[in-house]
Enzyme design. Structure first.
Site, short mmCIF file in Angstrom:
data_model
loop_
_atom_site.label_atom_id
_atom_site.label_comp_id
_atom_site.label_asym_id
_atom_site.label_seq_id
_atom_site.Cartn_x
_atom_site.Cartn_y
_atom_site.Cartn_z
N TYR A 106 46.23 39.29 37.67
CA TYR A 106 46.79 39.93 36.49
C TYR A 106 48.17 40.52 36.77
CZ TYR A 106 44.84 44.15 38.77
OH TYR A 106 44.51 45.14 39.66
N ASP A 146 42.96 50.23 35.43
CA ASP A 146 42.70 50.34 36.88
C ASP A 146 43.56 49.30 37.58
OD1 ASP A 146 41.73 50.91 39.37
OD2 ASP A 146 39.84 49.83 39.10
N ILE A 147 44.84 49.55 37.61
CA ILE A 147 45.81 48.57 38.10
C ILE A 147 46.04 48.78 39.59
CG2 ILE A 147 48.11 47.59 37.77
CD1 ILE A 147 46.11 47.34 35.37
N GLU A 148 45.56 47.81 40.38
CA GLU A 148 45.63 47.93 41.85
C GLU A 148 46.37 46.79 42.50
OE1 GLU A 148 41.94 49.07 43.69
OE2 GLU A 148 41.12 49.84 41.83
N LEU A 149 46.82 45.81 41.70
CA LEU A 149 47.48 44.63 42.25
C LEU A 149 48.79 44.35 41.49
CD1 LEU A 149 44.40 42.20 42.32
CD2 LEU A 149 45.24 43.60 44.22
#
Length: 294
Positions: A106, A146-149
């Protein structure tokens, strides 16, 4: 006599208002062996349930939801979750769709891309209409970031486009789960937008700002920085629900209730505790041990 009765009523309401406890937010969906959504909400321990995750979106991709072993969206199998979402909502639990996660594909390539993703989320999970709604006709309460990438670009745009839909009647919540190092590398700009209702900060897997045995200062100092800097309405302390749920940062329940919560509750923005995840909470009994103190 009437005055005394009125004064007593006002005093009682003030005491009740000031003593309202925070809530627990839980992530559900990434382990098929955890309880059903119905049972999760029936427990009465959770104020928010984040469905994890929509982990494919942006760059012109057709978004995809992944609820692990609970259902198979490829064959329209996740519509079975829809009635359970409605059941939770009838109990007063807010049910969110969490986008992102630690594994996925994403990112947002442009403002137009953000607008397209917002439209997709509205039509397929929120108050819009679509011929194919992955969770059936249930209307979720909002979107959790929940943006981790990937890249930090255009998440503020996505938040703005989503909030515009909220003007169509039913309130739509925006929440986020940044890492505790401040500012968050991927969501820092979006969180400055003042568009988020709740922010549950991940105080784990980040040694400089999490709890370590015999040291609560790093966490408390980080909490103060977040609560005095971010314009969200409520800030939650995000924790692993069991030692195995994260690489580091687990706080024993007695330490949390006796040392951490009394300190962080002093903030007017205190909203409660977020836990990763429902599966691990079942293994440890963590939420049951802390819920009366939250």
């Amino acid at each position: 006599m009437a005055f005394n009765l009125l004064f007593s009523s006002i005093l009682f309401l003030a005491i009740v208002k000031n003593s309202i406890a925070g809530g627990i937010a839980i992530y559900w969906g990434q382990n098929g062996n955890e309880a059903t959504l119905n049972d999760t909400c029936n427990s009465g321990r959770y104020a928010y349930v984040n469905l994890a995750f929509l982990n494919k979106f942006g760059n012109g991709q057709t978004p995809e939801i992944n609820l692990a072993g609970h259902c198979n969206p490829a064959v329209n199998g996740c519509t079975i979750v829809g009635p359970e979402i409605k059941h939770c909502q009838k109990l007063g639990v807010k049910v969110m769709l969490s986008i992102g996660g630690g594994v996925g594909n994403y990112s947002l390539a442009s403002k137009k891309d953000a607008k397209d993703v917002a439209r997709y989320l509205w039509n397929n999970f929120l108050g819009g209409r679509s011929s194919f709604r992955p969770l059936g006709n249930a209307i979720l309460d909002g979107i959790d970031f929940d943006i981790e990438l990937g890249s930090p670009l255009h998440y503020e745009d996505l938040a703005k486009y989503l909030k515009n839909y909220s003007k169509r009647g039913r309130k739509m919540y925006l929440t986020a789960a940044p890492q505790c190092p401040f500012p968050d590398r991927l969501l820092g700009s979006a969180l400055n937008s003042k568009l988020f209702d709740n922010v549950w900060i991940q105080f784990y897997n980040n040694p400089p700002c999490q709890f370590t045995p015999n040291n609560t200062d790093n966490l408390k100092n980080s909490w103060v920085r977040w609560t005095t800097s971010v314009k969200a309405k409520r800030i939650f302390l995000g924790l692993p629900a069991a030692p195995q749920a994260a690489g580091s940062g687990f706080i024993p329940a007695d330490v949390l209730t006796e040392e951490i919560l009394p300190a962080i509750k002093k903030s007017r923005k205190y909203g409660g505790v977020m836990l990763w995840s429902k599966f691990w909470d079942e293994q440890s009994g963590y939420s049951a041990a802390i819920v009366k103190s939250v």
